[in-house]
Design an enzyme around this catalytic site. Structure first.
Site, PDB file in Angstrom:
ATOM      1  N   CYS A  45       0.819  -1.215   0.000  1.00  0.00           N
ATOM      2  CA  CYS A  45       0.000   0.000   0.000  1.00  0.00           C
ATOM      3  C   CYS A  45       0.851   1.263   0.000  1.00  0.00           C
ATOM      4  CB  CYS A  45      -0.929  -0.035   1.204  1.00  0.00           C
ATOM      5  SG  CYS A  45      -1.930   1.435   1.373  1.00  0.00           S
ATOM      6  N   HIS A 445     -25.385  22.212   3.044  1.00  0.00           N
ATOM      7  CA  HIS A 445     -25.577  22.696   1.680  1.00  0.00           C
ATOM      8  C   HIS A 445     -24.574  23.803   1.387  1.00  0.00           C
ATOM      9  CE1 HIS A 445     -27.596  23.942  -1.981  1.00  0.00           C
ATOM     10  NE2 HIS A 445     -27.494  25.194  -1.551  1.00  0.00           N
TER      11      HIS A 445
END
Ligand code: FAD
Ligand code: NAD
Length: 466
Positions: A45, A445
């Protein structure tokens, strides 16, 4: 008697499975060592996988945005010049910093790094770096390596036929890169070189890319990659490669049989999967065997069939993912310490770090339908205000819920930041959420994540913005 042992825990392999297991074991007060044969810690990894590939994906994404009009759309006029050496340099810096970080954590937690390849000499003894070490518990975390393709010989030094390690290191952008295998590695590294200017052809044996993912996601992803200019030869297998000068000539055949054709390439990436690393471990000396797929089988607590020997990560069954290996590393150490370490294998997210990103967790729609009646809610990213504003309208969120209980069974996302968004879905599923729970959770939002809320609302047919 505990004193007869050199260590309470010896972990073999310092990838995300092994190094995390070692750190947790040490945190729990166990005398811990970790055998690793690489020059640096962090396994596949950190050294040649997740981290260097993301370094190249990140850099090439900016280059592509500058070169192919995305910046221009935002009113930024630039003519980029590729400095591949510097791009490789920042990749190497990322790897160096992170692998060095693991070495620091080993020192901090007093974990002894046994340098060299470990091989069993008994059920509780291992030979490593010329030393015989006896441990009360041994954790096999030896990971995986590239699956070879018969007839196609990888030679990373020549930079013509390469595996993922070689494809991260290409010294120049190939004119034509042929990728064998339309899976995660092929699409991520294929995207890197496409963005930097290569023509890329992906040859995939199956009739669609990204096996294992939701069918609708696979189809849509294929459409998006084609729009980006990647070429695909589906239902096609590569049966041979001949290198001549600076080129490779590949022989291709229809998967179902038929007349062969040839394809010329400047570079070929072999990415047809990975296989578990058990060669040289002398498992037989420990009384262990592998299954038909070469994996070491364990029970739910990661115990193998031999008391005191445990296994985790890519070397055992399950998806070959770093975060799965890490979670198993924590769980196995906790189990060794007498605690209860659990990994919920039903909720392991997977992410393809292309642009847009592709992510999923839980069951595909097909898998869920095979188990019972489902309800599906979908929301297009084009209708998400933030994605639309950012010119990132490709993709959608799809939520698959149980028709009777409304419990979320799977979430699939194609979006610029799908890899970040999927964490919310995984957490919701881990808590047994219904689609209604997600729909009535307030989302900030304007964020891409609002598309998850809208897809949840769509499960009952009531999204607001479509
Ligand atoms: P590994 O990381 O493979 O580590 C095992 C270690 O054991 C190795 O360092 C090896 O040298 C050592 N070892 C083996 N045998 C012995 C021995 N006998 N003695 C001593 N040491 C030994 N996964 C993700 O989740 N996200 C990604 O973005 C991602 N990108 C990837 C990109 C690429 C190009 C590749 C190849 C893989 C990627 N993966 C990704 C997969 C991820 O790298 C693996 O799932 C993960 O590394 C598995 O961890 P592990 O600890 O099981 O094994
Ligand atoms: P993969 O299993 O994802 O894809 C291999 C592809 O090759 C499949 O689509 C398969 O059908 C195809 N194939 C097999 N034989 C073929 C042949 N002879 N000709 C043409 N196509 C053929 O494997 P991969 O892309 O090599 O990745 C290996 C592992 O590494 C995966 O399990 C993945 O989980 C992991 N990985 C994860 C990430 C991530 O999480 N973002 C990134 C890279 C790698």
């Amino acid at each position: 008697m505990a004193d007869e042992y050199d260590f309470d825990v010896l972990v073999i392999g310092a990838g995300p499975g092994g190094y995390v297991a070692a750190i947790r074991a040490a945190q729990l007060g166990l005398r811990t060592a970790c055998a690793e044969s690489r020059e640096t810690l962090g396994g596949t990894c950190l050294n040649v996988g997740c981290i260097p590939s993301k370094a190249m994906l990140h850099a090439s994404e900016y280059y592509d945005a500058a070169a192919n009009g995305a910046f221009a759309k935002l009113g930024i006029k630039v003519t980029p010049e590729l400095d591949l050496d510097t791009m490789h340099g920042q990749r190497k810096d990322a790897v160096k910093g992170l692998t060095g970080g693991i070495e620091f954590l080993f020192k901090k937690n007093k974990i002894e790094w046994l340098k060299g390849r470990a091989a069993f000499t008994g059920t509780d003894t291992v030979e490593v770096g010329g030393r015989s070490v006896r441990a009360k518990n041994i954790v096999i975390a030896t990971g995986s390596s590239v699956t070879p393709l018969p007839g196609v010989e990888v030679d990373n030094d020549k930079q013509i036929v390469v595996d993922s390690t070689g494809a991260l290191e290409l010294a120049k952008v190939p004119g034509h890169l042929v990728v064998i295998g339309g899976g995660v590695i092929g699409l991520e590294l294929g995207s890197v070189w496409k963005r930097l200017g290569a023509k890329v052809t992906v040859v995939e044996f199956l009739d669609q890319i990204l096996p294992g993912m939701d069918a609708e996601v696979r189809k849509e992803a294929n459409k998006i990659f084609k729009k980006q200019g990647l070429e695909f030869k589906l239902s096609t297998k590569v049966t041979g490669a001949a290198v001549s000068g600076n080129k490779a000539i590949l022989t291709l055949e229809p998967a179902a049989g038929g007349a062969p054709e040839t394809l010329e390439a400047d570079a070929v990436l072999v990415s047809i999967g990975r296989r578990p690393n058990t060669d040289g471990l002398a498992l037989d000396k420990a009384g262990l065997a592998t299954n038909q797929r070469g994996q070491i089988e364990t029970d739910h607590s990661f115990k193998t069939s031999v008391p005191g020997i445990w296994a985790i990560g890519d070397v055992i069954p399950g998806p070959m993912l770093a975060h799965k290996a890490e979670d198993e590393g924590i769980a196995v150490a906790e189990n060794i310490a007498g605690l209860t370490g659990i990994v919920n294998h039903d909720v392991i997210p997977s992410v393809v770090y292309t642009f847009p990103e592709i992510a999923g967790v839980g069951l595909t729609e097909e898998q869920a339908k095979a188990r019972g009646e489902v309800k599906v809610g979908k929301f297009p990213m084009m209708a998400n205000s933030r994605a639309k504003t950012n010119h990132e309208g490709d993709g959608f969120v799809k939520i698959v819920a149980d028709a009777r209980t409304d419990r979320v069974l799977g979430v699939w996302i194609i979006a610029s930041v799908a890899g970040t968004m999927i964490a919310q879905a995984a957490q919701a599923m881990e808590f047994g959420a219904t689609s209604e729970d997600i729909a009535y959770t307030c989302h900030a939002h304007p964020t891409h994540s609002e598309a998850i809320k809208e897809a949840a609302m769509a499960v009952t047919g009531k999204p607001i913005h479509i």
